[in-house]
Design a protein around this motif. Structure first.
Motif, PDB file in Angstrom:
ATOM      1  N   PRO A 241       1.129 -10.900   4.490  1.00 47.21           N
ATOM      2  CA  PRO A 241       0.312  -9.758   4.916  1.00 47.21           C
ATOM      3  C   PRO A 241       1.011  -8.953   6.002  1.00 47.21           C
ATOM      4  O   PRO A 241       1.829  -9.480   6.753  1.00 47.21           O
ATOM      5  CB  PRO A 241      -0.961 -10.414   5.447  1.00 47.21           C
ATOM      6  CG  PRO A 241      -0.532 -11.790   5.853  1.00 47.21           C
ATOM      7  CD  PRO A 241       0.547 -12.188   4.885  1.00 47.21           C
ATOM      8  N   GLN A 242       0.680  -7.670   6.060  1.00 44.59           N
ATOM      9  CA  GLN A 242       1.199  -6.844   7.144  1.00 44.59           C
ATOM     10  C   GLN A 242       0.439  -7.153   8.421  1.00 44.59           C
ATOM     11  O   GLN A 242      -0.676  -7.684   8.395  1.00 44.59           O
ATOM     12  CB  GLN A 242       1.074  -5.368   6.800  1.00 44.59           C
ATOM     13  CG  GLN A 242      -0.358  -4.856   6.771  1.00 44.59           C
ATOM     14  CD  GLN A 242      -0.460  -3.376   6.443  1.00 44.59           C
ATOM     15  OE1 GLN A 242       0.502  -2.763   5.991  1.00 44.59           O
ATOM     16  NE2 GLN A 242      -1.624  -2.786   6.646  1.00 44.59           N
ATOM     17  N   CYS A 243       1.059  -6.820   9.555  1.00 45.96           N
ATOM     18  CA  CYS A 243       0.374  -6.980  10.832  1.00 45.96           C
ATOM     19  C   CYS A 243      -0.711  -5.919  10.955  1.00 45.96           C
ATOM     20  O   CYS A 243      -0.612  -4.833  10.355  1.00 45.96           O
ATOM     21  CB  CYS A 243       1.377  -6.882  11.972  1.00 45.96           C
ATOM     22  SG  CYS A 243       2.610  -8.212  11.974  1.00 45.96           S
ATOM     23  N   PRO A 244      -1.778  -6.165  11.729  1.00 37.12           N
ATOM     24  CA  PRO A 244      -2.893  -5.220  11.812  1.00 37.12           C
ATOM     25  C   PRO A 244      -2.438  -3.821  12.233  1.00 37.12           C
ATOM     26  O   PRO A 244      -1.637  -3.666  13.164  1.00 37.12           O
ATOM     27  CB  PRO A 244      -3.806  -5.842  12.862  1.00 37.12           C
ATOM     28  CG  PRO A 244      -3.520  -7.304  12.787  1.00 37.12           C
ATOM     29  CD  PRO A 244      -2.044  -7.391  12.509  1.00 37.12           C
ATOM     30  N   GLN A 245      -2.966  -2.828  11.560  1.00 42.48           N
ATOM     31  CA  GLN A 245      -2.637  -1.434  11.833  1.00 42.48           C
ATOM     32  C   GLN A 245      -3.660  -0.538  11.154  1.00 42.48           C
ATOM     33  O   GLN A 245      -4.299  -0.930  10.177  1.00 42.48           O
ATOM     34  CB  GLN A 245      -1.234  -1.101  11.321  1.00 42.48           C
ATOM     35  CG  GLN A 245      -1.004  -1.407   9.856  1.00 42.48           C
ATOM     36  CD  GLN A 245       0.468  -1.461   9.500  1.00 42.48           C
ATOM     37  OE1 GLN A 245       1.039  -0.484   9.039  1.00 42.48           O
ATOM     38  NE2 GLN A 245       1.094  -2.636   9.711  1.00 42.48           N
TER      39      GLN A 245
ATOM     40  N   SER B 274      -4.788   2.304   8.735  1.00 47.74           N
ATOM     41  CA  SER B 274      -4.224   2.813   7.493  1.00 47.74           C
ATOM     42  C   SER B 274      -3.883   4.289   7.646  1.00 47.74           C
ATOM     43  O   SER B 274      -4.644   5.055   8.251  1.00 47.74           O
ATOM     44  CB  SER B 274      -5.214   2.654   6.342  1.00 47.74           C
ATOM     45  OG  SER B 274      -4.707   3.280   5.171  1.00 47.74           O
TER      46      SER B 274
ATOM     47  N   SER C 123      -3.862  -7.376   5.285  1.00 47.65           N
ATOM     48  CA  SER C 123      -3.488  -7.399   6.694  1.00 47.65           C
ATOM     49  C   SER C 123      -4.042  -8.651   7.344  1.00 47.65           C
ATOM     50  O   SER C 123      -5.112  -9.153   6.962  1.00 47.65           O
ATOM     51  CB  SER C 123      -4.039  -6.152   7.394  1.00 47.65           C
ATOM     52  OG  SER C 123      -3.820  -6.188   8.781  1.00 47.65           O
TER      53      SER C 123
ATOM     54  N   CYS D  28       0.792 -12.764  10.689  1.00 47.89           N
ATOM     55  CA  CYS D  28       1.606 -11.856   9.872  1.00 47.89           C
ATOM     56  C   CYS D  28       3.106 -12.023  10.056  1.00 47.89           C
ATOM     57  O   CYS D  28       3.891 -11.265   9.467  1.00 47.89           O
ATOM     58  CB  CYS D  28       1.240 -10.407  10.196  1.00 47.89           C
ATOM     59  SG  CYS D  28       1.527  -9.958  11.938  1.00 47.89           S
TER      60      CYS D  28
ATOM     61  N   SER E 234       5.616  -2.377   7.559  1.00 48.77           N
ATOM     62  CA  SER E 234       5.647  -3.769   7.131  1.00 48.77           C
ATOM     63  C   SER E 234       6.896  -4.011   6.311  1.00 48.77           C
ATOM     64  O   SER E 234       7.512  -3.066   5.792  1.00 48.77           O
ATOM     65  CB  SER E 234       4.420  -4.121   6.288  1.00 48.77           C
ATOM     66  OG  SER E 234       4.553  -3.611   4.974  1.00 48.77           O
TER      67      SER E 234
ATOM     68  N   ASN F 254       8.524  -9.003   9.564  1.00 40.05           N
ATOM     69  CA  ASN F 254       7.389  -8.286  10.129  1.00 40.05           C
ATOM     70  C   ASN F 254       7.403  -8.436  11.649  1.00 40.05           C
ATOM     71  O   ASN F 254       7.892  -9.439  12.185  1.00 40.05           O
ATOM     72  CB  ASN F 254       6.071  -8.849   9.598  1.00 40.05           C
ATOM     73  CG  ASN F 254       5.636  -8.225   8.282  1.00 40.05           C
ATOM     74  OD1 ASN F 254       6.123  -7.165   7.899  1.00 40.05           O
ATOM     75  ND2 ASN F 254       4.721  -8.891   7.597  1.00 40.05           N
TER      76      ASN F 254
END
Length: 535
Positions: A94-98, A100, A110, A114, A145, A167
């Protein structure tokens, strides 16, 4: 292919480069899932944490989503826990929180957990030890990401290099700086994303040999905020010995809004952010922020690319980052290290598309003048005298030149000058190719335009380059790979390319490749040399 169809196709992969509404073309698309192969026929490698199983495709072995560390909120990364058995490494983590770039649409899963790394290894290595190239993604330190950069296949296969893409945390998760957090972490604060990158580099040092890589031959490279991430690592004492070469693409080490600020500036930015989320009391705010859900922490205009003045960047905390990258380079932090530093000829076009056109506005003379005075303050008069709207076809064209010259071109010049003063070996380029047909929204060699010339696909989508552009792409990849092997990017296609001369750049285009000595004059760098901080 008709122009309209080609533009639609290109718009899809551009969504991984452009950072806001231009990414709307990707809203209906999730990263492409790789088909599950027969696990018994796939390679297994033992790394820190346990065994992983990769997957072969297109002459490359991919190992995706491998944990290299574990993230705690507003804290340095910790070692990743081990896993039992053989872990499939066939899908991106998963991508790190961000936030969209397309409101209300999640482009990929996310999680705060991550910190994974993707590795791409030649299936048929020509040598028992290959150089490792570590890509640090861009995204203005609020987006990005490793899944977006999911196919460096030709660079890996033909260049005989290993490419690793970790990441790292972005936005407040990566760069929140408060005195109470510094007290918790031995003085380190606002540098968690930077420490994530260093944890990945240490993981590569410890595990490169398992993939046939040389832990003593590591090239950092990155674009935009990824380029500034490279610069930050060059300035960080705790990163010394983790790399041997570096490539900075459109993310200069000098006088950028992304330059690491002092703790005083960072503390104020972070305090304002915390207050906006209802966590104003210094005695309780870190605890208050730590219990908020991820969506609430992202519910702030600071987590989106809304302006050239940014909130979230690495911080000069005195522990992880002890000086500005420009000062560190000038002071000899990378003495003897080979560097490639470059920018694109029309960088500003991307930011007009993101910050003006995507919002339904077109700059007028009045708006351009107001923008310049708001962003450049006491320097605005000199700037408007050098870049008067009357000297350009439109106010938008004048604004594009200011963005190109002030935020990218001249900072690249100053980066090269500082590095040379500090004893580094520096090769410079200017990318001049236009990957899109003529259009009013993203013309020329806009910011991010060179990225699809380095990678074979973005967000799982092949890149539709013309035959001439594909040849340039192949030549760039050959040069970057030779640099990783030898520390010298000069190839038969890119010659002569000298690392001497303060103003000599190699111009890279489909119609012309060759040295030029007019870069500083072309971009009015004499003006920008007198402006200490841009943005």
């Amino acid at each position: 292919m008709p122009i309209r169809t080609a533009l639609r196709a290109r718009a899809r992969w551009l969504s991984s480069i452009l950072l806001s509404a231009v990414a709307g073309a990707a809203a209906a698309m999730a990263p492409v899932a790789h088909a599950a192969p027969d696990p018994n026929s796939q390679p297994v490698v033992s790394v820190t944490g346990g065994e992983i199983r990769g997957v072969r495709a297109a002459g490359v072995v991919r190992y995706l989503g491998v944990p290299f560390a574990q993230a705690g909120r507003f804290a340095p990364p910790r070692p990743a826990p081990p896993w039992p058995g053989v872990r499939p490494a066939v899908a991106h983590g998963p991508q790190c929180p961000q936030s969209s770039p397309v409101p209300g649409v999640a482009l990929q899963p996310s999680s705060e957990d991550c910190l994974s790394i993707d590795l791409y290894v030649p299936e048929h290595p020509a040598s028992p030890t290959l150089p490792v190239m570590v890509w640090l993604y861009g995204g203005a330190f609020v987006l990005g990401s490793n899944a977006q950069y999911d196919s460096p296949a030709r660079l890996v296969r033909d260049g005989q290099v290993i490419v690793a893409v970790p990441n790292y945390r972005v936005g407040p998760f990566g760069f929140l700086a408060l005195p109470e957090l510094a007290a918790e972490n031995g003085g380190a604060t606002g540098t968690y994303g930077t420490l994530d990158q260093q944890a990945a580099l240490r993981w590569i040092r410890d595990n490169a040999a398992a993939f046939g890589g040389d832990p003593g031959n590591v090239t950092l490279f990155g674009e935009s905020a990824g380029g500034m991430s490279v610069c930050t690592q060059l300035a960080s004492p705790s990163a010394r010995g983790l790399y041997t070469k570096a490539i900075v693409q459109s993310g200069s080490c000098a006088r950028s809004p992304l330059t690491p600020p002092t703790t005083q500036v960072a503390y104020q930015r972070s305090a304002d952010y915390a207050t906006g989320l209802g966590c104003a009391d210094p005695a309780t705010r870190s605890a208050c922020l730590r219990v908020l859900p991820v969506d609430r922490l992202l519910d702030s205009p600071t987590t989106k690319l809304n302006t050239m003045a940014v909130t979230w960047t690495p911080v000069r905390d005195g522990i992880v980052v002890t000086d500005t990258p420009e000062n560190a380079l000038s002071g000899g932090a990378v003495r003897g290290i080979p560097l490639i530093v470059g920018s694109n000829a029309d960088e500003g076009a991307t930011f007009l598309a993101l910050l003006d056109y995507a919002r339904g506005t077109v700059p007028t003379v009045t708006e351009y003048t107001h923008w310049a005075r708001e962003l450049f303050g006491d320097n605005a008069g000199r700037l408007l005298q050098r870049y008067p709207a009357s000297a350009y076809p439109t106010a938008a064209a004048a604004k594009e030149r200011v963005l190109t010259d002030g935020f990218f071109a001249c900072p690249a010049q100053f980066t090269a000058e500082a590095a040379r003063r500090g004893g580094a070996h520096v090769w410079r380029y200017q990318f001049n190719d236009a990957p899109l047909p003529p259009n009013p929204v993203l013309p020329g060699a806009f910011h991010g335009a060179e990225v699809p010339y380095v990678f074979s696909a973005l967000m799982g989508l092949p890149i539709p380059l013309s035959s001439a552009a594909d040849r340039l792409s192949k030549n760039i990849q050959d040069s970057w790979a030779r640099f990783a092997h030898t520390g010298d990017p000069e190839t038969p296609a890119f010659t002569p390319w000298s690392n001497a001369g303060a103003d000599t750049t190699l111009e890279l285009g489909t119609d012309h490749v060759g040295p030029a000595g007019t870069f500083a004059a072309q971009h009015h760098c004499d003006l920008w040399a007198g402006i200490d901080h841009i943005g």
